[in-house]
Design a protein around this motif. Structure first.
Motif, PDB file in Angstrom:
ATOM      1  N   PHE A  79       0.897  -1.159   0.000  1.00  0.00           N
ATOM      2  CA  PHE A  79       0.000   0.000   0.000  1.00  0.00           C
ATOM      3  C   PHE A  79       0.931   1.204   0.000  1.00  0.00           C
ATOM      4  CE2 PHE A  79      -2.667  -3.223   2.198  1.00  0.00           C
ATOM      5  CZ  PHE A  79      -3.736  -3.233   1.313  1.00  0.00           C
ATOM      6  N   HIS A 111      -7.255 -15.325  16.510  1.00  0.00           N
ATOM      7  CA  HIS A 111      -6.326 -14.933  17.569  1.00  0.00           C
ATOM      8  C   HIS A 111      -6.417 -15.912  18.737  1.00  0.00           C
ATOM      9  CE1 HIS A 111      -6.289 -10.645  15.863  1.00  0.00           C
ATOM     10  NE2 HIS A 111      -5.105 -11.181  15.664  1.00  0.00           N
ATOM     11  N   PHE A 133       4.316   1.040   1.853  1.00  0.00           N
ATOM     12  CA  PHE A 133       4.197   0.079   2.950  1.00  0.00           C
ATOM     13  C   PHE A 133       3.935  -1.329   2.409  1.00  0.00           C
ATOM     14  CE2 PHE A 133       1.496  -2.205   6.004  1.00  0.00           C
ATOM     15  CZ  PHE A 133       2.328  -2.187   7.104  1.00  0.00           C
ATOM     16  N   ALA A 187       2.382  -4.786   3.109  1.00  0.00           N
ATOM     17  CA  ALA A 187       1.444  -5.466   4.021  1.00  0.00           C
ATOM     18  C   ALA A 187       1.615  -6.982   3.944  1.00  0.00           C
ATOM     19  CB  ALA A 187       0.016  -5.079   3.691  1.00  0.00           C
ATOM     20  N   GLU A 226     -11.276 -14.393  11.357  1.00  0.00           N
ATOM     21  CA  GLU A 226     -11.699 -14.137  12.745  1.00  0.00           C
ATOM     22  C   GLU A 226     -13.195 -14.340  12.913  1.00  0.00           C
ATOM     23  OE1 GLU A 226      -9.968 -10.857  14.885  1.00  0.00           O
ATOM     24  OE2 GLU A 226      -8.537 -10.654  13.243  1.00  0.00           O
ATOM     25  N   ARG A 257      -7.880 -11.198   1.345  1.00  0.00           N
ATOM     26  CA  ARG A 257      -8.542 -10.354   0.335  1.00  0.00           C
ATOM     27  C   ARG A 257      -7.941 -10.572  -1.051  1.00  0.00           C
ATOM     28  NH1 ARG A 257      -8.345  -4.578   2.374  1.00  0.00           N
ATOM     29  NH2 ARG A 257      -9.887  -4.122   0.776  1.00  0.00           N
ATOM     30  N   PRO A 264      -0.040 -11.455  14.869  1.00  0.00           N
ATOM     31  CA  PRO A 264      -0.582 -10.328  15.629  1.00  0.00           C
ATOM     32  C   PRO A 264      -1.334  -9.346  14.729  1.00  0.00           C
ATOM     33  CG  PRO A 264       1.792 -10.072  15.353  1.00  0.00           C
ATOM     34  CD  PRO A 264       1.426 -11.421  14.792  1.00  0.00           C
ATOM     35  N   ASN A 265      -1.981  -8.361  15.330  1.00  0.00           N
ATOM     36  CA  ASN A 265      -2.702  -7.345  14.566  1.00  0.00           C
ATOM     37  C   ASN A 265      -1.766  -6.703  13.557  1.00  0.00           C
ATOM     38  OD1 ASN A 265      -4.137  -6.628  17.658  1.00  0.00           O
ATOM     39  ND2 ASN A 265      -5.295  -7.391  15.944  1.00  0.00           N
ATOM     40  N   GLY A 266      -2.251  -6.553  12.352  1.00  0.00           N
ATOM     41  CA  GLY A 266      -1.471  -5.861  11.329  1.00  0.00           C
ATOM     42  C   GLY A 266      -0.450  -6.748  10.632  1.00  0.00           C
ATOM     43  N   ALA A 267      -0.448  -8.065  10.925  1.00  0.00           N
ATOM     44  CA  ALA A 267       0.563  -8.956  10.335  1.00  0.00           C
ATOM     45  C   ALA A 267       0.369  -9.132   8.831  1.00  0.00           C
ATOM     46  CB  ALA A 267       0.536 -10.317  11.024  1.00  0.00           C
ATOM     47  N   GLY A 268      -0.856  -8.952   8.351  1.00  0.00           N
ATOM     48  CA  GLY A 268      -1.107  -9.098   6.915  1.00  0.00           C
ATOM     49  C   GLY A 268      -2.075 -10.226   6.570  1.00  0.00           C
ATOM     50  N   LYS A 269      -2.754 -10.757   7.569  1.00  0.00           N
ATOM     51  CA  LYS A 269      -3.638 -11.910   7.354  1.00  0.00           C
ATOM     52  C   LYS A 269      -4.842 -11.543   6.473  1.00  0.00           C
ATOM     53  CE  LYS A 269      -4.301 -12.301  11.819  1.00  0.00           C
ATOM     54  NZ  LYS A 269      -3.561 -11.128  12.310  1.00  0.00           N
ATOM     55  N   THR A 270      -5.547 -10.474   6.859  1.00  0.00           N
ATOM     56  CA  THR A 270      -6.742 -10.093   6.096  1.00  0.00           C
ATOM     57  C   THR A 270      -6.361  -9.674   4.677  1.00  0.00           C
ATOM     58  OG1 THR A 270      -7.900  -9.475   8.104  1.00  0.00           O
ATOM     59  CG2 THR A 270      -8.742  -8.525   6.064  1.00  0.00           C
ATOM     60  N   THR A 271      -5.246  -8.989   4.548  1.00  0.00           N
ATOM     61  CA  THR A 271      -4.800  -8.571   3.211  1.00  0.00           C
ATOM     62  C   THR A 271      -4.549  -9.809   2.348  1.00  0.00           C
ATOM     63  OG1 THR A 271      -3.781  -6.641   4.235  1.00  0.00           O
ATOM     64  CG2 THR A 271      -3.126  -7.132   1.981  1.00  0.00           C
TER      65      THR A 271
END
Ligand SMILES: Nc1ncnc2c1ncn2[C@@H]1O[C@H](COP(=O)(O)OP(=O)(O)OP(=O)(O)O)[C@@H](O)[C@H]1O
Ligand SMILES: [Mg+2]
Length: 319
Positions: free
Chosen positions: A17, A196, A20, A22, A164, A51, A41-48
Protein backbone atom coordinates in the motif's frame (compact mmCIF):
# COMPACT_ATOMS: atom_id res chain seq x y z
CA UNK A 1 -14.96 -26.63 -11.82
CA UNK A 2 -11.23 -26.78 -12.48
CA UNK A 3 -9.30 -29.91 -11.57
CA UNK A 4 -7.00 -29.02 -8.71
CA UNK A 5 -5.12 -30.87 -5.99
CA UNK A 6 -4.23 -27.87 -3.88
CA UNK A 7 -7.10 -25.56 -2.99
CA UNK A 8 -4.61 -22.71 -2.60
CA UNK A 9 -1.10 -22.21 -3.94
CA UNK A 10 0.76 -18.94 -3.54
CA UNK A 11 3.95 -17.87 -5.31
CA UNK A 12 5.87 -14.99 -3.73
CA UNK A 13 2.54 -13.30 -3.08
CA UNK A 14 2.99 -9.64 -2.07
CA UNK A 15 0.88 -6.57 -1.53
CA UNK A 16 2.06 -3.01 -1.03
CA UNK A 17 0.00 0.00 0.00
CA UNK A 18 2.10 2.91 -1.25
CA UNK A 19 5.55 2.37 0.22
CA UNK A 20 4.20 0.08 2.95
CA UNK A 21 4.47 -3.69 2.50
CA UNK A 22 1.44 -5.47 4.02
CA UNK A 23 2.26 -8.93 2.59
CA UNK A 24 5.84 -9.77 1.69
CA UNK A 25 6.62 -12.66 -0.68
CA UNK A 26 4.63 -15.38 1.00
CA UNK A 27 4.56 -18.97 -0.21
CA UNK A 28 2.23 -21.67 1.03
CA UNK A 29 -0.27 -24.20 -0.21
CA UNK A 30 -3.42 -25.77 1.16
CA UNK A 31 -4.23 -29.30 0.00
CA UNK A 32 -7.86 -29.97 -0.86
CA UNK A 33 -9.94 -30.74 2.25
CA UNK A 34 -7.41 -29.35 4.70
CA UNK A 35 -7.77 -26.65 7.31
CA UNK A 36 -5.04 -24.03 7.13
CA UNK A 37 -4.72 -21.57 10.02
CA UNK A 38 -3.18 -18.17 9.44
CA UNK A 39 -1.96 -16.73 12.73
CA UNK A 40 -0.25 -13.51 13.62
CA UNK A 41 -0.58 -10.33 15.63
CA UNK A 42 -2.70 -7.34 14.57
CA UNK A 43 -1.47 -5.86 11.33
CA UNK A 44 0.56 -8.96 10.33
CA UNK A 45 -1.11 -9.10 6.92
CA UNK A 46 -3.64 -11.91 7.35
CA UNK A 47 -6.74 -10.09 6.10
CA UNK A 48 -4.80 -8.57 3.21
CA UNK A 49 -3.70 -12.10 2.20
CA UNK A 50 -7.31 -13.33 2.34
CA UNK A 51 -8.54 -10.35 0.33
CA UNK A 52 -6.04 -11.14 -2.42
CA UNK A 53 -6.98 -14.84 -2.42
CA UNK A 54 -10.68 -14.01 -2.63
CA UNK A 55 -10.07 -11.79 -5.65
CA UNK A 56 -11.11 -8.61 -3.81
CA UNK A 57 -7.74 -6.85 -4.18
CA UNK A 58 -4.95 -7.51 -6.65
CA UNK A 59 -1.47 -8.58 -5.60
CA UNK A 60 1.35 -6.07 -6.14
CA UNK A 61 3.75 -8.89 -7.01
CA UNK A 62 3.70 -12.66 -7.17
CA UNK A 63 0.56 -14.68 -7.74
CA UNK A 64 -1.70 -17.38 -6.33
CA UNK A 65 -4.30 -19.87 -7.41
CA UNK A 66 -7.50 -20.71 -5.56
CA UNK A 67 -9.40 -23.86 -6.60
CA UNK A 68 -7.14 -23.91 -9.65
CA UNK A 69 -8.16 -20.39 -10.69
CA UNK A 70 -5.58 -17.66 -11.14
CA UNK A 71 -6.29 -14.80 -8.70
CA UNK A 72 -5.13 -12.22 -11.26
CA UNK A 73 -7.11 -13.55 -14.22
CA UNK A 74 -10.08 -15.41 -12.76
CA UNK A 75 -11.16 -13.31 -9.79
CA UNK A 76 -14.83 -13.54 -10.79
CA UNK A 77 -14.74 -17.35 -10.93
CA UNK A 78 -13.11 -17.41 -7.51
CA UNK A 79 -15.73 -15.11 -5.97
CA UNK A 80 -18.51 -17.41 -7.23
CA UNK A 81 -16.90 -20.55 -5.85
CA UNK A 82 -15.80 -19.59 -2.37
CA UNK A 83 -17.50 -18.84 0.91
CA UNK A 84 -16.21 -15.95 2.99
CA UNK A 85 -17.06 -15.13 6.53
CA UNK A 86 -15.52 -12.49 8.76
CA UNK A 87 -16.37 -11.13 12.15
CA UNK A 88 -18.23 -8.35 10.38
CA UNK A 89 -20.32 -10.62 8.14
CA UNK A 90 -23.53 -8.70 7.44
CA UNK A 91 -26.73 -10.31 8.55
CA UNK A 92 -29.95 -8.39 8.19
CA UNK A 93 -31.23 -7.79 11.70
CA UNK A 94 -34.76 -7.04 10.59
CA UNK A 95 -35.06 -10.38 8.80
CA UNK A 96 -35.60 -13.75 10.44
CA UNK A 97 -32.82 -16.36 10.32
CA UNK A 98 -34.51 -18.22 7.49
CA UNK A 99 -35.08 -14.99 5.55
CA UNK A 100 -31.36 -14.23 5.80
CA UNK A 101 -30.60 -17.71 4.48
CA UNK A 102 -33.03 -17.16 1.64
CA UNK A 103 -31.46 -13.83 0.80
CA UNK A 104 -27.90 -15.20 0.68
CA UNK A 105 -28.98 -18.32 -1.22
CA UNK A 106 -30.47 -16.06 -3.85
CA UNK A 107 -27.48 -13.70 -4.16
CA UNK A 108 -25.13 -16.68 -4.29
CA UNK A 109 -27.16 -18.02 -7.21
CA UNK A 110 -28.71 -21.14 -5.66
CA UNK A 111 -31.40 -22.06 -8.23
CA UNK A 112 -34.89 -21.21 -6.99
CA UNK A 113 -36.03 -24.84 -7.33
CA UNK A 114 -33.23 -26.07 -5.00
CA UNK A 115 -33.39 -23.23 -2.52
CA UNK A 116 -35.96 -24.47 -0.06
CA UNK A 117 -34.32 -27.91 0.29
CA UNK A 118 -30.86 -26.38 0.57
CA UNK A 119 -32.01 -23.99 3.30
CA UNK A 120 -33.60 -26.79 5.31
CA UNK A 121 -30.29 -28.71 5.04
CA UNK A 122 -28.35 -25.67 6.18
CA UNK A 123 -30.65 -25.20 9.18
CA UNK A 124 -30.07 -28.81 10.25
CA UNK A 125 -26.36 -28.85 9.46
CA UNK A 126 -25.69 -25.68 11.46
CA UNK A 127 -27.94 -26.61 14.36
CA UNK A 128 -30.26 -23.66 13.73
CA UNK A 129 -33.43 -25.75 13.94
CA UNK A 130 -35.77 -24.08 16.43
CA UNK A 131 -34.51 -20.53 15.95
CA UNK A 132 -34.96 -20.30 12.18
CA UNK A 133 -38.10 -18.17 12.49
CA UNK A 134 -36.65 -15.78 15.05
CA UNK A 135 -35.69 -12.26 14.17
CA UNK A 136 -31.93 -12.10 13.66
CA UNK A 137 -31.70 -9.09 16.01
CA UNK A 138 -32.93 -11.31 18.87
CA UNK A 139 -30.25 -14.01 18.34
CA UNK A 140 -27.22 -14.26 20.65
CA UNK A 141 -23.68 -13.84 19.29
CA UNK A 142 -23.14 -17.58 19.00
CA UNK A 143 -26.37 -18.15 17.04
CA UNK A 144 -25.56 -15.25 14.76
CA UNK A 145 -22.17 -16.80 14.10
CA UNK A 146 -23.79 -20.08 13.06
CA UNK A 147 -26.29 -18.27 10.92
CA UNK A 148 -23.52 -16.27 9.24
CA UNK A 149 -21.64 -19.51 8.52
CA UNK A 150 -24.77 -21.11 7.06
CA UNK A 151 -25.30 -18.02 4.85
CA UNK A 152 -21.65 -18.06 3.74
CA UNK A 153 -21.94 -21.67 2.55
CA UNK A 154 -25.44 -21.43 1.05
CA UNK A 155 -24.03 -22.14 -2.43
CA UNK A 156 -21.97 -25.17 -1.23
CA UNK A 157 -18.58 -23.59 -1.92
CA UNK A 158 -15.64 -26.05 -2.05
CA UNK A 159 -13.44 -23.45 -0.33
CA UNK A 160 -14.21 -21.40 2.76
CA UNK A 161 -12.34 -18.40 4.13
CA UNK A 162 -12.91 -17.57 7.80
CA UNK A 163 -11.40 -14.29 8.97
CA UNK A 164 -11.70 -14.14 12.74
CA UNK A 165 -15.08 -15.73 12.35
CA UNK A 166 -15.41 -16.54 16.05
CA UNK A 167 -14.10 -13.31 17.57
CA UNK A 168 -16.06 -12.43 20.70
CA UNK A 169 -17.87 -15.78 20.96
CA UNK A 170 -17.70 -17.83 24.18
CA UNK A 171 -15.36 -20.87 24.34
CA UNK A 172 -18.08 -23.54 24.24
CA UNK A 173 -19.79 -22.00 21.23
CA UNK A 174 -16.41 -21.60 19.53
CA UNK A 175 -15.79 -25.29 20.03
CA UNK A 176 -19.17 -26.18 18.56
CA UNK A 177 -18.51 -23.85 15.66
CA UNK A 178 -15.21 -25.63 15.01
CA UNK A 179 -16.99 -29.00 15.12
CA UNK A 180 -19.02 -27.73 12.16
CA UNK A 181 -15.85 -26.61 10.39
CA UNK A 182 -14.26 -30.01 10.99
CA UNK A 183 -17.29 -31.74 9.54
CA UNK A 184 -17.07 -29.55 6.46
CA UNK A 185 -13.39 -30.36 6.00
CA UNK A 186 -14.15 -34.07 6.29
CA UNK A 187 -16.58 -33.61 3.39
CA UNK A 188 -13.74 -32.28 1.25
CA UNK A 189 -14.20 -28.54 1.77
CA UNK A 190 -10.90 -26.68 2.04
CA UNK A 191 -10.64 -24.04 4.72
CA UNK A 192 -8.38 -21.10 5.43
CA UNK A 193 -9.01 -19.52 8.82
CA UNK A 194 -7.46 -16.68 10.77
CA UNK A 195 -7.86 -16.49 14.50
CA UNK A 196 -6.33 -14.93 17.57
CA UNK A 197 -7.45 -17.90 19.68
CA UNK A 198 -4.60 -20.37 20.00
CA UNK A 199 -6.96 -23.19 21.00
CA UNK A 200 -8.60 -22.84 17.59
CA UNK A 201 -5.24 -23.05 15.87
CA UNK A 202 -4.94 -26.57 17.28
CA UNK A 203 -7.75 -27.64 14.95
CA UNK A 204 -5.73 -26.76 11.86
CA UNK A 205 -3.77 -29.29 9.78
CA UNK A 206 -1.16 -26.68 8.98
CA UNK A 207 -0.38 -23.33 10.52
CA UNK A 208 1.19 -20.36 8.86
CA UNK A 209 2.53 -17.80 11.30
CA UNK A 210 2.69 -14.31 9.87
CA UNK A 211 4.65 -11.51 11.42
CA UNK A 212 5.25 -8.09 9.89
CA UNK A 213 4.00 -9.18 6.47
CA UNK A 214 6.20 -12.29 6.33
CA UNK A 215 5.47 -15.97 6.84
CA UNK A 216 7.82 -16.82 9.69
CA UNK A 217 6.76 -20.45 10.20
CA UNK A 218 4.76 -23.00 8.29
CA UNK A 219 4.09 -26.45 9.75
CA UNK A 220 1.60 -28.64 11.60
CA UNK A 221 0.81 -27.65 15.22
CA UNK A 222 2.78 -30.66 16.54
CA UNK A 223 5.81 -29.99 14.35
CA UNK A 224 5.83 -26.36 15.47
CA UNK A 225 5.79 -27.42 19.11
CA UNK A 226 8.54 -30.01 18.55
CA UNK A 227 10.66 -27.36 16.89
CA UNK A 228 10.74 -25.20 20.04
CA UNK A 229 14.32 -25.12 21.27
CA UNK A 230 15.15 -25.82 24.91
CA UNK A 231 12.98 -26.94 27.81
CA UNK A 232 9.88 -25.05 28.88
CA UNK A 233 9.03 -24.69 32.55
CA UNK A 234 5.93 -23.18 34.05
CA UNK A 235 6.29 -21.33 37.32
CA UNK A 236 3.48 -20.45 39.69
CA UNK A 237 4.65 -17.81 42.15
CA UNK A 238 3.57 -14.72 44.06
CA UNK A 239 5.38 -12.11 41.92
CA UNK A 240 5.42 -13.26 38.29
CA UNK A 241 6.60 -9.91 36.91
CA UNK A 242 9.59 -9.76 39.20
CA UNK A 243 10.27 -13.44 38.64
CA UNK A 244 10.38 -12.66 34.92
CA UNK A 245 12.94 -9.90 35.41
CA UNK A 246 15.12 -12.17 37.53
CA UNK A 247 14.81 -15.11 35.13
CA UNK A 248 15.94 -12.91 32.26
CA UNK A 249 19.26 -12.31 34.08
CA UNK A 250 20.08 -16.00 34.56
CA UNK A 251 22.53 -17.59 32.12
CA UNK A 252 20.83 -20.56 30.48
CA UNK A 253 17.46 -18.81 30.31
CA UNK A 254 16.51 -18.28 26.69
CA UNK A 255 13.23 -16.56 27.31
CA UNK A 256 10.76 -15.69 30.07
CA UNK A 257 7.17 -14.68 29.30
CA UNK A 258 4.10 -14.05 31.45
CA UNK A 259 1.13 -16.31 30.69
CA UNK A 260 -1.84 -15.10 32.72
CA UNK A 261 -0.81 -15.47 36.36
CA UNK A 262 2.08 -17.82 35.56
CA UNK A 263 5.53 -17.46 34.12
CA UNK A 264 6.84 -19.58 31.24
CA UNK A 265 10.61 -19.83 31.13
CA UNK A 266 12.52 -21.48 28.29
CA UNK A 267 15.80 -22.97 29.50
CA UNK A 268 18.69 -24.24 27.40
CA UNK A 269 18.33 -27.63 29.10
CA UNK A 270 16.86 -29.37 32.15
CA UNK A 271 20.06 -28.83 34.17
CA UNK A 272 19.25 -25.13 34.47
CA UNK A 273 16.08 -25.73 36.53
CA UNK A 274 18.02 -25.78 39.83
CA UNK A 275 19.78 -22.47 39.03
CA UNK A 276 16.46 -20.88 38.27
CA UNK A 277 14.76 -22.17 41.42
CA UNK A 278 17.56 -21.00 43.69
CA UNK A 279 17.79 -17.57 42.03
CA UNK A 280 14.06 -17.04 42.59
CA UNK A 281 14.30 -18.22 46.21
CA UNK A 282 17.27 -15.93 46.89
CA UNK A 283 15.20 -13.02 45.59
CA UNK A 284 12.46 -13.88 48.12
CA UNK A 285 9.91 -15.04 45.56
CA UNK A 286 7.45 -17.64 46.85
CA UNK A 287 7.36 -20.38 44.24
CA UNK A 288 4.31 -22.64 44.68
CA UNK A 289 4.96 -24.85 41.68
CA UNK A 290 7.60 -25.32 39.02
CA UNK A 291 7.04 -27.94 36.33
CA UNK A 292 8.25 -28.87 32.87
CA UNK A 293 5.43 -28.50 30.33
CA UNK A 294 4.87 -29.04 26.63
CA UNK A 295 4.85 -25.77 24.72
CA UNK A 296 1.52 -24.40 23.54
CA UNK A 297 1.18 -22.71 20.17
CA UNK A 298 1.23 -19.42 22.04
CA UNK A 299 4.67 -20.29 23.43
CA UNK A 300 5.84 -21.22 19.96
CA UNK A 301 4.56 -17.99 18.52
CA UNK A 302 6.10 -15.80 21.22
CA UNK A 303 9.36 -17.69 20.88
CA UNK A 304 9.48 -17.22 17.12
CA UNK A 305 8.71 -13.53 17.29
CA UNK A 306 11.26 -12.95 20.03
CA UNK A 307 14.02 -14.83 18.26
CA UNK A 308 13.27 -12.69 15.22
CA UNK A 309 13.44 -9.54 17.28
CA UNK A 310 16.77 -10.64 18.75
CA UNK A 311 18.08 -11.20 15.23
CA UNK A 312 16.70 -7.84 13.99
CA UNK A 313 16.54 -5.55 17.03
CA UNK A 314 15.51 -2.57 14.88
CA UNK A 315 12.07 -4.17 14.39
CA UNK A 316 9.52 -3.39 17.04
CA UNK A 317 6.46 -5.37 18.00
CA UNK A 318 3.38 -4.65 15.91
CA UNK A 319 5.24 -2.14 13.69
N1 LIG B 1 -6.29 -0.47 2.20
C1 LIG B 1 -5.21 -0.27 2.93
N2 LIG B 1 -4.46 0.85 2.83
C2 LIG B 1 -3.35 1.03 3.56
N3 LIG B 1 -2.88 0.15 4.47
C3 LIG B 1 -3.59 -0.97 4.64
C4 LIG B 1 -4.79 -1.26 3.89
N4 LIG B 1 -5.26 -2.46 4.29
C5 LIG B 1 -4.41 -2.91 5.24
N5 LIG B 1 -3.42 -2.04 5.44
C6 LIG B 1 -2.30 -2.18 6.39
O1 LIG B 1 -1.67 -3.41 6.14
C7 LIG B 1 -1.26 -4.04 7.36
C8 LIG B 1 -1.83 -5.42 7.42
O2 LIG B 1 -3.23 -5.33 7.65
P1 LIG B 1 -4.16 -6.59 7.76
O3 LIG B 1 -5.55 -6.09 7.92
O4 LIG B 1 -3.89 -7.50 6.63
O5 LIG B 1 -3.64 -7.24 9.11
P2 LIG B 1 -4.24 -8.47 9.93
O6 LIG B 1 -3.12 -9.45 10.09
O7 LIG B 1 -5.49 -8.94 9.31
O8 LIG B 1 -4.50 -7.80 11.35
P3 LIG B 1 -5.71 -8.04 12.41
O9 LIG B 1 -5.27 -9.22 13.24
O10 LIG B 1 -5.71 -6.80 13.21
O11 LIG B 1 -6.97 -8.26 11.65
C9 LIG B 1 -1.72 -3.12 8.48
O12 LIG B 1 -0.64 -2.32 8.88
C10 LIG B 1 -2.80 -2.28 7.82
O13 LIG B 1 -2.89 -1.01 8.43
MG1 LIG C 1 -7.46 -9.03 9.94
Amino acid sequence: MNAYSNAIETFDLSRHFGSFTAVDNINFYVPKGEIFGLLGPNGAGKTTTIRMLCGIIRPSAGNASVLGFDIRKDAEEIKKNIGYMSQKFSLYDDLTAIENLNFYASIYGVPRSDRSKRIQNLIDQSGLRGVEKELTSSLSGAWRQRLALACAIAHKPPMLFLDEATAGVDPLSRREFWDLIYEMASEGISILATTHYMDEAEYCNTIGMMYQAQMIALASPDTLKDSMPGVLVQITCDQPLRAQEISDQIPGVMDAAIHGVRLHVTLKDEKQVNNLTSALQTAGIQVTEIETILPSLEDVFINMVESRLKANPQDSFGG
